[in-house]
Design an enzyme around this catalytic site. Structure first.
Site, PDB file in Angstrom:
ATOM      1  N   PHE A  82     -65.000  21.445  18.205  1.00  0.00           N
ATOM      2  CA  PHE A  82     -64.836  20.626  19.710  1.00  0.00           C
ATOM      3  C   PHE A  82     -63.723  20.868  19.987  1.00  0.00           C
ATOM      4  O   PHE A  82     -63.545  19.610  21.633  1.00  0.00           O
ATOM      5  CB  PHE A  82     -65.124  19.068  19.383  1.00  0.00           C
ATOM      6  CG  PHE A  82     -66.720  19.634  19.022  1.00  0.00           C
ATOM      7  CD1 PHE A  82     -68.175  19.817  19.304  1.00  0.00           C
ATOM      8  CD2 PHE A  82     -67.301  19.067  17.439  1.00  0.00           C
ATOM      9  CE1 PHE A  82     -69.166  20.313  18.685  1.00  0.00           C
ATOM     10  CE2 PHE A  82     -68.507  18.972  17.091  1.00  0.00           C
ATOM     11  CZ  PHE A  82     -69.947  19.970  18.120  1.00  0.00           C
ATOM     12  N   CYS A  83     -62.992  21.382  19.985  1.00  0.00           N
ATOM     13  CA  CYS A  83     -62.069  21.673  20.803  1.00  0.00           C
ATOM     14  C   CYS A  83     -61.468  21.657  21.755  1.00  0.00           C
ATOM     15  O   CYS A  83     -61.872  23.572  21.442  1.00  0.00           O
ATOM     16  CB  CYS A  83     -60.724  22.274  19.633  1.00  0.00           C
ATOM     17  SG  CYS A  83     -60.123  20.813  18.048  1.00  0.00           S
ATOM     18  N   ASP A 134     -48.790  32.468   1.893  1.00  0.00           N
ATOM     19  CA  ASP A 134     -48.637  34.289   1.970  1.00  0.00           C
ATOM     20  C   ASP A 134     -47.649  35.422   1.669  1.00  0.00           C
ATOM     21  O   ASP A 134     -47.358  36.133   0.917  1.00  0.00           O
ATOM     22  CB  ASP A 134     -49.633  34.721   3.167  1.00  0.00           C
ATOM     23  CG  ASP A 134     -49.927  36.396   2.852  1.00  0.00           C
ATOM     24  OD1 ASP A 134     -50.637  36.317   1.985  1.00  0.00           O
ATOM     25  OD2 ASP A 134     -49.573  37.519   3.482  1.00  0.00           O
TER      26      ASP A 134
END
Length: 165
Positions: A82-83, A134
């Protein structure tokens, strides 16, 4: 005596179904938000990273994390349902040692729009932290991310904390 109502969730329609907030009636104003996320390393890993100048076999850790965080800010609306897609006017990501064993990542995002950029700042900081993980996971899987938190926002209905520009 004035009764204060409890805050309501904004991403629900009157029937309680998920919905994107309609911001069309709001005024476009300058909005900014700043978020942080930390990456904590085991002592030996922190020492190794300090000795290497934050370089890994995959390349420059800080530079790569800044690029990843920047890309994440610009794609937040694709990740969080919903951005709103926003015109991002500025992104600043700073990464530095916080004590002996942690990196602190701070992400500040600015826009001129009808809705704020808190989610963009949080996404930028956390994706930058994930990128550090990572790039360093070959050294240890005991690296810990967090906390991730909003430090501040300005613009809109209410300001909160400190949001840099």
């Amino acid at each position: 005596m004035k009764r204060v109502s409890a805050p309501a969730l904004t991403h629900l329609d009157p029937d309680g179904r998920p919905a994107m907030v309609d911001v069309s009636a709001k005024a476009a104003t300058v909005r900014a938000a700043t978020a942080e996320c930390q990456v904590r390393f085991p002592a030996a890993v922190a020492g190794q990273l300090r000795a290497s100048g934050l370089k890994s076999a995959k390349g420059g850790i800080v530079d790569t994390a800044i690029v990843a965080g920047t890309l994440a800010v610009k794609r937040t609306h694709e990740l969080i349902p919903f951005c709103h897609p926003l015109p991002i006017d500025g992104i600043r990501i700073a990464i530095g040692w916080h004590g002996e064993r942690a990196l602190r990542i701070e992400c500040t995002v600015t826009t001129v729009h009808r809705t704020g950029v808190e989610m963009e700042a949080l996404t930028g900081a956390t994706v930058a932290a994930l990128t550090v993980y990572d790039m360093c996971k070959a050294l240890s899987h005991a690296i810990v991310l967090g906390p991730a938190k909003l430090l501040g926002k300005r613009g809109g209905k209410r300001d909160f904390g400190e949001a840099g520009a």
